[in-house]
Design a protein around this motif. Structure first.
Motif, PDB file in Angstrom:
ATOM      1  N   GLU A 141      48.496  28.432  34.121  1.00 58.48           N
ATOM      2  CA  GLU A 141      48.903  27.661  35.299  1.00 58.48           C
ATOM      3  C   GLU A 141      50.248  28.169  35.797  1.00 58.48           C
ATOM      4  O   GLU A 141      51.175  28.361  35.004  1.00 58.48           O
ATOM      5  N   VAL A 142      50.364  28.406  37.074  1.00 56.30           N
ATOM      6  CA  VAL A 142      51.620  28.883  37.653  1.00 56.30           C
ATOM      7  C   VAL A 142      52.642  27.751  37.626  1.00 56.30           C
ATOM      8  O   VAL A 142      52.420  26.693  38.207  1.00 56.30           O
ATOM      9  N   LEU A 167      55.267  32.459  30.211  1.00 57.68           N
ATOM     10  CA  LEU A 167      55.248  33.906  30.355  1.00 57.68           C
ATOM     11  C   LEU A 167      55.691  34.326  31.745  1.00 57.68           C
ATOM     12  O   LEU A 167      55.500  33.599  32.723  1.00 57.68           O
ATOM     13  N   ARG A 168      56.254  35.512  31.821  1.00 57.33           N
ATOM     14  CA  ARG A 168      56.556  36.109  33.115  1.00 57.33           C
ATOM     15  C   ARG A 168      55.270  36.717  33.661  1.00 57.33           C
ATOM     16  O   ARG A 168      54.501  37.333  32.929  1.00 57.33           O
ATOM     17  N   ALA A 169      55.053  36.562  34.960  1.00 54.62           N
ATOM     18  CA  ALA A 169      53.810  37.055  35.536  1.00 54.62           C
ATOM     19  C   ALA A 169      53.978  37.400  37.010  1.00 54.62           C
ATOM     20  O   ALA A 169      54.849  36.851  37.697  1.00 54.62           O
ATOM     21  N   LYS A 170      53.133  38.331  37.478  1.00 47.80           N
ATOM     22  CA  LYS A 170      53.057  38.696  38.887  1.00 47.80           C
ATOM     23  C   LYS A 170      51.590  38.688  39.307  1.00 47.80           C
ATOM     24  O   LYS A 170      50.686  38.779  38.471  1.00 47.80           O
ATOM     25  N   ALA A 171      51.368  38.590  40.598  1.00 48.38           N
ATOM     26  CA  ALA A 171      49.998  38.683  41.111  1.00 48.38           C
ATOM     27  C   ALA A 171      49.555  40.131  41.079  1.00 48.38           C
ATOM     28  O   ALA A 171      50.369  41.058  41.207  1.00 48.38           O
ATOM     29  N   ALA A 172      48.262  40.336  40.879  1.00 53.86           N
ATOM     30  CA  ALA A 172      47.717  41.690  40.876  1.00 53.86           C
ATOM     31  C   ALA A 172      47.852  42.309  42.262  1.00 53.86           C
ATOM     32  O   ALA A 172      48.054  41.608  43.260  1.00 53.86           O
ATOM     33  N   ARG A 173      47.763  43.609  42.316  1.00 54.11           N
ATOM     34  CA  ARG A 173      47.847  44.299  43.603  1.00 54.11           C
ATOM     35  C   ARG A 173      46.764  43.805  44.549  1.00 54.11           C
ATOM     36  O   ARG A 173      45.631  43.531  44.135  1.00 54.11           O
ATOM     37  N   ASP A 174      47.129  43.700  45.818  1.00 53.77           N
ATOM     38  CA  ASP A 174      46.205  43.281  46.883  1.00 53.77           C
ATOM     39  C   ASP A 174      45.818  41.812  46.787  1.00 53.77           C
ATOM     40  O   ASP A 174      44.932  41.367  47.537  1.00 53.77           O
ATOM     41  N   VAL A 184      45.293  30.564  37.104  1.00 53.88           N
ATOM     42  CA  VAL A 184      45.156  32.011  37.239  1.00 53.88           C
ATOM     43  C   VAL A 184      44.589  32.595  35.949  1.00 53.88           C
ATOM     44  O   VAL A 184      44.668  31.975  34.880  1.00 53.88           O
ATOM     45  N   LEU A 185      44.045  33.768  36.072  1.00 57.26           N
ATOM     46  CA  LEU A 185      43.508  34.492  34.919  1.00 57.26           C
ATOM     47  C   LEU A 185      44.425  35.657  34.623  1.00 57.26           C
ATOM     48  O   LEU A 185      44.744  36.457  35.523  1.00 57.26           O
ATOM     49  N   LEU A 186      44.882  35.755  33.381  1.00 62.86           N
ATOM     50  CA  LEU A 186      45.745  36.859  32.971  1.00 62.86           C
ATOM     51  C   LEU A 186      44.866  38.052  32.623  1.00 62.86           C
ATOM     52  O   LEU A 186      44.075  37.998  31.676  1.00 62.86           O
ATOM     53  N   VAL A 187      44.978  39.134  33.409  1.00 58.51           N
ATOM     54  CA  VAL A 187      44.059  40.250  33.255  1.00 58.51           C
ATOM     55  C   VAL A 187      44.701  41.508  32.682  1.00 58.51           C
ATOM     56  O   VAL A 187      43.989  42.428  32.274  1.00 58.51           O
ATOM     57  N   ASP A 188      46.011  41.558  32.642  1.00 60.27           N
ATOM     58  CA  ASP A 188      46.683  42.757  32.148  1.00 60.27           C
ATOM     59  C   ASP A 188      48.157  42.431  31.976  1.00 60.27           C
ATOM     60  O   ASP A 188      48.603  41.335  32.339  1.00 60.27           O
ATOM     61  N   ILE A 195      49.840  40.312  34.492  1.00 61.24           N
ATOM     62  CA  ILE A 195      49.227  40.458  35.802  1.00 61.24           C
ATOM     63  C   ILE A 195      48.169  39.369  35.937  1.00 61.24           C
ATOM     64  O   ILE A 195      47.343  39.185  35.045  1.00 61.24           O
ATOM     65  N   ALA A 196      48.217  38.644  37.047  1.00 65.32           N
ATOM     66  CA  ALA A 196      47.343  37.489  37.222  1.00 65.32           C
ATOM     67  C   ALA A 196      46.497  37.605  38.483  1.00 65.32           C
ATOM     68  O   ALA A 196      46.908  38.196  39.487  1.00 65.32           O
ATOM     69  N   ILE A 197      45.294  37.035  38.413  1.00 69.34           N
ATOM     70  CA  ILE A 197      44.412  36.905  39.560  1.00 69.34           C
ATOM     71  C   ILE A 197      43.966  35.445  39.610  1.00 69.34           C
ATOM     72  O   ILE A 197      44.121  34.714  38.623  1.00 69.34           O
ATOM     73  N   PRO A 198      43.417  34.979  40.710  1.00 62.92           N
ATOM     74  CA  PRO A 198      42.926  33.601  40.760  1.00 62.92           C
ATOM     75  C   PRO A 198      41.899  33.343  39.667  1.00 62.92           C
ATOM     76  O   PRO A 198      41.046  34.186  39.395  1.00 62.92           O
ATOM     77  N   ALA A 199      41.984  32.196  39.022  1.00 59.37           N
ATOM     78  CA  ALA A 199      41.073  31.898  37.907  1.00 59.37           C
ATOM     79  C   ALA A 199      39.635  31.795  38.372  1.00 59.37           C
ATOM     80  O   ALA A 199      38.705  31.947  37.577  1.00 59.37           O
TER      81      ALA A 199
END
Length: 215
Positions: A141-142, A167-174, A184-188, A195-199
């Motif tokens: 959760e952000v 955790l520190r996190a950023k949105a994935a590219r694009d 969000v889903l932590l993907v990398d 790196i996070a994308i929408p869950a």
């Protein structure tokens, strides 16, 4: 008001100023995507005899070091000003070195009691020792954002043991910015930045290279 700036209150005024400075710096650091509290972490020591026993009694290691320092500064300043105010009301302010002794004696048990209360809350938001790669693929959760491709924000995620991590996190590219409160889903991750994308996105997309940061 004049008592606040009197030489007899200098140690307490300095403690209050340092506390205000640390608070401001921590707030600014949090907005910028990092935390002094996380950098300092918790003191790690073992033993309950001698000096270690006194540290354990003060709950050193039970709360982040920055919180312990801020509590000590706050109670020392508050107690010192109170002692000088009472002394001034009945006679005259005490010499700074004389007033500092009872201020410390009173502040120490106050720090112990308050740190134990804080310890019941803070661990829920602390990052415990865990393999960071094990958190990839988990839903978070952000908590500080929005997350974009700029400075990292913060997400809260629960590990396999039920412990919460910040955790520190950023949105994935694009990706569009991810708002505070969004799942969000932590993907990398790159170093300690996830790196996070929408869950709601397809979990299979986590293996898609387009979500990964360039080395």
């Amino acid at each position: 008001m004049a008592l606040l700036f009197a030489p007899e209150c200098a140690p307490f005024a300095i403690a209050a100023a340092v506390l205000a400075g640390l608070t401001a710096i921590e707030m600014l650091a949090t907005v910028m995507g990092f935390s002094i509290m996380e950098f300092l972490g918790k003191p790690d020591f073992h033993g309950h005899d001698g000096f270690s026993g006194y540290l354990s009694w003060l709950n050193v290691g039970g709360v982040p070091l920055l919180i312990l320092i801020m509590l000590a500064l706050g109670f020392f300043a508050m107690t010192g000003f109170a002692i000088q105010a009472v002394a001034n009301a009945f006679w005259a302010p005490l010499p700074a070195t004389v007033a500092a002794i009872p201020a410390i004696l009173v502040a120490v048990p106050m720090v112990r009691a308050s740190s134990r209360t804080v310890a019941r809350i803070v661990p829920h938001d602390e990052t415990y020792a865990v393999d960071l790669d094990a958190l990839i693929g988990r839903t978070a959760e952000v908590s500080l954002g929005p997350l974009d491709q700029g400075l990292p924000g913060r997400v809260r995620v629960k590990d396999q043991h039920g412990n919460w991590h910040v955790l520190r996190a950023k949105a994935a590219r694009d990706q569009e910015p991810l708002k505070v409160g969004a799942e969000v889903l932590l993907v990398d991750r790159t170093a300690d930045v996830f790196i996070a994308i929408p869950a709601l996105a397809d979990p299979a997309a986590a293996d898609n290279q387009s979500f990964r940061e360039k080395p």
